[in-house]
Design a protein around this motif. Structure first.
Motif, PDB file in Angstrom:
ATOM      1  N   MET A  11     -22.040 -16.429 -38.118  1.00 23.70           N
ATOM      2  CA  MET A  11     -22.988 -15.619 -37.354  1.00 23.70           C
ATOM      3  C   MET A  11     -22.518 -14.166 -37.392  1.00 23.70           C
ATOM      4  O   MET A  11     -21.395 -13.868 -36.988  1.00 23.70           O
ATOM      5  CB  MET A  11     -23.076 -16.108 -35.903  1.00 23.70           C
ATOM      6  N   PRO A  12     -23.351 -13.253 -37.867  1.00 23.87           N
ATOM      7  CA  PRO A  12     -22.899 -11.870 -38.052  1.00 23.87           C
ATOM      8  C   PRO A  12     -22.714 -11.079 -36.767  1.00 23.87           C
ATOM      9  O   PRO A  12     -21.941 -10.124 -36.752  1.00 23.87           O
ATOM     10  CB  PRO A  12     -23.999 -11.247 -38.919  1.00 23.87           C
ATOM     11  N   ARG A  13     -23.401 -11.463 -35.689  1.00 27.28           N
ATOM     12  CA  ARG A  13     -23.284 -10.707 -34.439  1.00 27.28           C
ATOM     13  C   ARG A  13     -23.439 -11.642 -33.253  1.00 27.28           C
ATOM     14  O   ARG A  13     -24.409 -12.389 -33.171  1.00 27.28           O
ATOM     15  CB  ARG A  13     -24.363  -9.608 -34.358  1.00 27.28           C
ATOM     16  N   SER A  14     -22.492 -11.566 -32.339  1.00 31.10           N
ATOM     17  CA  SER A  14     -22.568 -12.334 -31.100  1.00 31.10           C
ATOM     18  C   SER A  14     -21.930 -11.528 -29.980  1.00 31.10           C
ATOM     19  O   SER A  14     -20.929 -10.832 -30.195  1.00 31.10           O
ATOM     20  CB  SER A  14     -21.845 -13.680 -31.249  1.00 31.10           C
ATOM     21  N   LYS A  15     -22.496 -11.644 -28.783  1.00 30.27           N
ATOM     22  CA  LYS A  15     -21.947 -10.967 -27.610  1.00 30.27           C
ATOM     23  C   LYS A  15     -21.310 -11.933 -26.620  1.00 30.27           C
ATOM     24  O   LYS A  15     -20.901 -11.523 -25.541  1.00 30.27           O
ATOM     25  CB  LYS A  15     -23.053 -10.177 -26.907  1.00 30.27           C
ATOM     26  N   ALA A  16     -21.232 -13.223 -26.984  1.00 30.02           N
ATOM     27  CA  ALA A  16     -20.759 -14.229 -26.032  1.00 30.02           C
ATOM     28  C   ALA A  16     -19.604 -15.062 -26.577  1.00 30.02           C
ATOM     29  O   ALA A  16     -19.256 -16.076 -25.984  1.00 30.02           O
ATOM     30  CB  ALA A  16     -21.915 -15.149 -25.630  1.00 30.02           C
ATOM     31  N   ASN A  17     -19.002 -14.636 -27.674  1.00 26.20           N
ATOM     32  CA  ASN A  17     -17.910 -15.397 -28.274  1.00 26.20           C
ATOM     33  C   ASN A  17     -16.616 -14.599 -28.324  1.00 26.20           C
ATOM     34  O   ASN A  17     -15.807 -14.755 -29.236  1.00 26.20           O
ATOM     35  CB  ASN A  17     -18.302 -15.869 -29.672  1.00 26.20           C
ATOM     36  N   GLY A  18     -16.425 -13.774 -27.317  1.00 21.65           N
ATOM     37  CA  GLY A  18     -15.234 -12.949 -27.238  1.00 21.65           C
ATOM     38  C   GLY A  18     -15.607 -11.530 -26.876  1.00 21.65           C
ATOM     39  O   GLY A  18     -16.792 -11.192 -26.752  1.00 21.65           O
ATOM     40  N   ASP A 161     -11.151  -8.929 -20.045  1.00 22.19           N
ATOM     41  CA  ASP A 161     -12.091  -8.844 -21.161  1.00 22.19           C
ATOM     42  C   ASP A 161     -12.805 -10.166 -21.407  1.00 22.19           C
ATOM     43  O   ASP A 161     -13.934 -10.191 -21.890  1.00 22.19           O
ATOM     44  CB  ASP A 161     -11.356  -8.424 -22.441  1.00 22.19           C
ATOM     45  N   LEU A 162     -12.163 -11.278 -21.061  1.00 22.58           N
ATOM     46  CA  LEU A 162     -12.804 -12.586 -21.198  1.00 22.58           C
ATOM     47  C   LEU A 162     -13.641 -12.922 -19.970  1.00 22.58           C
ATOM     48  O   LEU A 162     -14.683 -13.560 -20.092  1.00 22.58           O
ATOM     49  CB  LEU A 162     -11.742 -13.669 -21.412  1.00 22.58           C
ATOM     50  N   ALA A 163     -13.194 -12.500 -18.809  1.00 26.15           N
ATOM     51  CA  ALA A 163     -13.910 -12.827 -17.580  1.00 26.15           C
ATOM     52  C   ALA A 163     -15.290 -12.184 -17.536  1.00 26.15           C
ATOM     53  O   ALA A 163     -16.195 -12.684 -16.864  1.00 26.15           O
ATOM     54  CB  ALA A 163     -13.091 -12.388 -16.365  1.00 26.15           C
ATOM     55  N   ASP A 164     -15.472 -11.089 -18.263  1.00 27.60           N
ATOM     56  CA  ASP A 164     -16.753 -10.376 -18.243  1.00 27.60           C
ATOM     57  C   ASP A 164     -17.769 -10.922 -19.239  1.00 27.60           C
ATOM     58  O   ASP A 164     -18.889 -10.407 -19.328  1.00 27.60           O
ATOM     59  CB  ASP A 164     -16.526  -8.886 -18.540  1.00 27.60           C
ATOM     60  N   LEU A 165     -17.414 -11.956 -19.985  1.00 24.66           N
ATOM     61  CA  LEU A 165     -18.343 -12.476 -20.987  1.00 24.66           C
ATOM     62  C   LEU A 165     -19.530 -13.168 -20.333  1.00 24.66           C
ATOM     63  O   LEU A 165     -19.384 -13.809 -19.283  1.00 24.66           O
ATOM     64  CB  LEU A 165     -17.633 -13.482 -21.891  1.00 24.66           C
ATOM     65  N   PRO A 166     -20.715 -13.069 -20.955  1.00 23.13           N
ATOM     66  CA  PRO A 166     -21.853 -13.857 -20.456  1.00 23.13           C
ATOM     67  C   PRO A 166     -21.591 -15.341 -20.647  1.00 23.13           C
ATOM     68  O   PRO A 166     -20.848 -15.749 -21.540  1.00 23.13           O
ATOM     69  CB  PRO A 166     -23.032 -13.377 -21.313  1.00 23.13           C
ATOM     70  N   SER A 167     -22.206 -16.154 -19.787  1.00 23.09           N
ATOM     71  CA  SER A 167     -22.018 -17.597 -19.884  1.00 23.09           C
ATOM     72  C   SER A 167     -22.610 -18.171 -21.153  1.00 23.09           C
ATOM     73  O   SER A 167     -22.139 -19.192 -21.660  1.00 23.09           O
ATOM     74  CB  SER A 167     -22.675 -18.296 -18.689  1.00 23.09           C
ATOM     75  N   CYS A 168     -23.647 -17.535 -21.658  1.00 24.80           N
ATOM     76  CA  CYS A 168     -24.394 -18.121 -22.767  1.00 24.80           C
ATOM     77  C   CYS A 168     -25.133 -17.011 -23.495  1.00 24.80           C
ATOM     78  O   CYS A 168     -25.451 -15.974 -22.908  1.00 24.80           O
ATOM     79  CB  CYS A 168     -25.372 -19.156 -22.215  1.00 24.80           C
ATOM     80  N   GLU A 169     -25.387 -17.247 -24.758  1.00 22.67           N
ATOM     81  CA  GLU A 169     -26.175 -16.322 -25.561  1.00 22.67           C
ATOM     82  C   GLU A 169     -27.219 -17.119 -26.328  1.00 22.67           C
ATOM     83  O   GLU A 169     -26.906 -18.140 -26.946  1.00 22.67           O
ATOM     84  CB  GLU A 169     -25.260 -15.579 -26.534  1.00 22.67           C
TER      85      GLU A 169
END
Length: 210
Positions: A11-18, A161-169
């Protein structure tokens, strides 16, 4: 031909995997059999496709201007250790991208592997250990870390930095396929959800769609 990685999806772009926007690599094949794993389709070694390290690295380079780093998960990445090491060494040497690696092996088990120190020197965040689905979402030290330990191997990131991640994308590609992803996409109630759109490069990139 060089080293080959058995790939489940890229996947070229993700906001929920780190932290930040990341390219995500799901390798194919895992024999650990963690109960409740949310990626069971990545377990069979005959699934997925073969890609060379050159091909995968070039895909990462194509993404590099738009991402902060890569996340490698699976499947079990360290069951393809030699090819993975070659890929991560290239990323470390030729880019400024960070690396987050998920493994079902514990840190102690990893330390006993051949060339472990070389591997760990290429990783910023290691999330290690068997996955335990029975651990409730609210009890996790960070999202998706049930039964796992988090190791910050450089000073680039912290637990915040991990705590601020969204639960799901939830992503929709240019073919209209819906992709649900994230560090732990099963647990989405009460959490933030990011909806994004991305373009698939071609049919052979193994885009994750489950």
């Amino acid at each position: 031909m060089g080293q080959v990685i058995r790939l489940h999806a890229f996947m070229p772009r993700s906001k929920a995997n780190g932290p930040g926007v990341r390219a995500v690599i799901w390798v194919q094949g895992c024999s650990l059999g963690c109960k409740g794993c949310f990626n069971p389709e990545t377990h069979l070694p005959e699934g997925g496709i073969n890609v060379t390290v050159d091909e995968l690295f070039n895909n990462i380079l194509d993404c590099a201007p738009h991402i902060e780093g890569i996340t490698v998960t699976g499947g079990e990445p360290l069951q393809q250790g030699e090819a993975l090491l070659e890929l991560l060494q290239r990323v470390r040497q030729y880019t400024d991208l960070s690396c987050l690696l998920f493994s079902g092996f514990t840190r102690d088990e990893i330390q006993q592997m051949q060339r472990a120190n070389e591997l760990l020197s290429c990783i910023d965040i290691l999330i290690a250990g068997r996955y335990h689905a029975a651990t409730k979402y609210q009890e996790k030290c960070a999202k998706g870390m049930a039964g796992k330990t988090i190791h910050f191997l450089t000073d680039r990131y912290s637990l915040d930095d991990l705590a601020d991640l969204p639960s799901c994308e939830i992503l929709v590609d240019n073919r209209g396929e819906i992709v649900v992803t994230g560090i732990d996409p099963v647990y989405i109630n009460g959490g933030d959800v990011v909806v994004s759109f991305y373009k698939t490069k071609d049919e052979n990139n193994g885009q994750k769609n489950t």
